[in-house]
Design an enzyme around this catalytic site. Structure first.
Site: not given
Ligand code: GUN
Length: 302
Positions: A54, A98, A121
């Site tokens: 990311k 995350q 998100d």
């Molecule tokens: N952990 C696994 N998938 C995601 C996601 O799409 N967003 C976030 N913030 N954490 C995750």
């Protein structure tokens, strides 16, 4: 029949290049770039590798990127205070925490503390509600479902009146993708069924699907004979079924498998996403798109 492959890797490249151009334009006209903070708590290798991707993508696009790493034993109050700091930070348009978080932290409490207008998100209850209302109310569709819809639309699959069957009812994929596909409007307008672990005759529902979206987290759950000839199959499953040592790097890599038997399903489907290289790359791309969108809302461009 041999299905055409829907490449998330290729479609992602196209969308990232569109985002990059828009970032340049907005920088030139308004002197601002999208700002994203990635908050990583603890030291899980899987979470670290997702966050690293990311960060790399955001930096490549010219975003302002804040990398915030916190130890495993950070208190819930300290994490909530950090989120409030980023809520107040004018240079930050998107806050990404995350998941999963350590057990002593209430995940819902943390996600609910994020300013809904920085919730790129799309997990905050306000954004879940906006998605349910639909149309212009939708601000930040959750990234994986938004990516799935882009894959379907950009590969030219007709969605209007299509029978969409979603396998799985998670808050992150199943429920939101069902809501996106039933909206009135282009790229949606489908007839949607959600099936799950409580559904009788799973196969009968899947056989009806013009578009079959599988997000169950069970390797090879969907049998090839459940697929309608010519259907579009979107496999969201990322199941670690083993490990292998890369002959190139000597590193141990996970062997990944989807929820659909790709080889056999490819003989029947009209189009299909591979694992890896299908839905996966789209999730990060849509996070970037939502962060850009957040800046555009702030500047009154949307
Ligand atoms: N952990 C696994 N998938 C995601 C996601 O799409 N967003 C976030 N913030 N954490 C995750």
């Amino acid at each position: 029949m041999s299905a055409s492959i829907i490449s998330g890797t290729e479609i992602s490249k196209t969308i990232l290049s569109e985002i990059s151009k828009e970032v340049e334009t907005i920088k030139a006209s308004h002197g601002k770039v999208p700002g994203l903070v990635t908050l990583l708590v603890g030291n899980s290798p899987a979470s670290r590798s997702y966050v690293t991707l990311k960060i790399k993508t955001a930096l490549k696009l010219g975003f302002h990127e804040v990398q915030d790493e916190q130890p495993d034993d950070i208190s819930e109050d300290a994490l909530l205070a950090l989120i409030e700091k980023y809520n107040q930070d004018d240079a930050i348009n998107g806050i990404l925490v995350q998941l999963p978080l350590p057990k002593h932290i209430d995940e819902d409490k943390v996600l609910n503390a994020i300013d809904p207008d920085k919730d790129v998100d799309g997990f905050h209850p306000i954004n879940a509600g906006r998605l349910l209302i639909g149309g212009n109310a939708i601000k930040f569709p959750p990234c994986t479902p938004a990516g799935i819809q882009e894959l379907i639309v950009r590969s030219g699959v007709e969605t209007k009146g299509a029978e969409v069957v979603v396998v799985g009812r998670s808050n992150i994929v199943g429920k939101p993708i069902a809501n996106l596909m039933l909206q009135k409007g282009p790229g949606a307008n489908s007839t949607v069924t959600i099936v799950h672990t409580g559904t009788k005759n799973l196969d009968t529902h899947c056989r009806r699907a013009d578009i079959l979206i599988v997000a169950a987290g069970v390797p090879d759950l969907v049998k090839p004979e459940w697929i309608k000839p010519g259907a579009c199959v979107i496999d969201v499953g990322v199941n670690r079924v083993g490990e292998r040592i890369s002959p190139k790097t000597g590193r141990t890599n996970a062997i990944l498998k989807g929820d659909v038997d790709f080889e056999k399903a490819s003989e029947i489907a009209g189009s299909i996403t591979p694992v890896p290289g299908g839905v996966g790359p789209m999730t990060i791309t849509m996070l970037m798109k939502n962060t850009l969108k957040s800046l555009k809302y702030k500047l009154g461009l949307l």
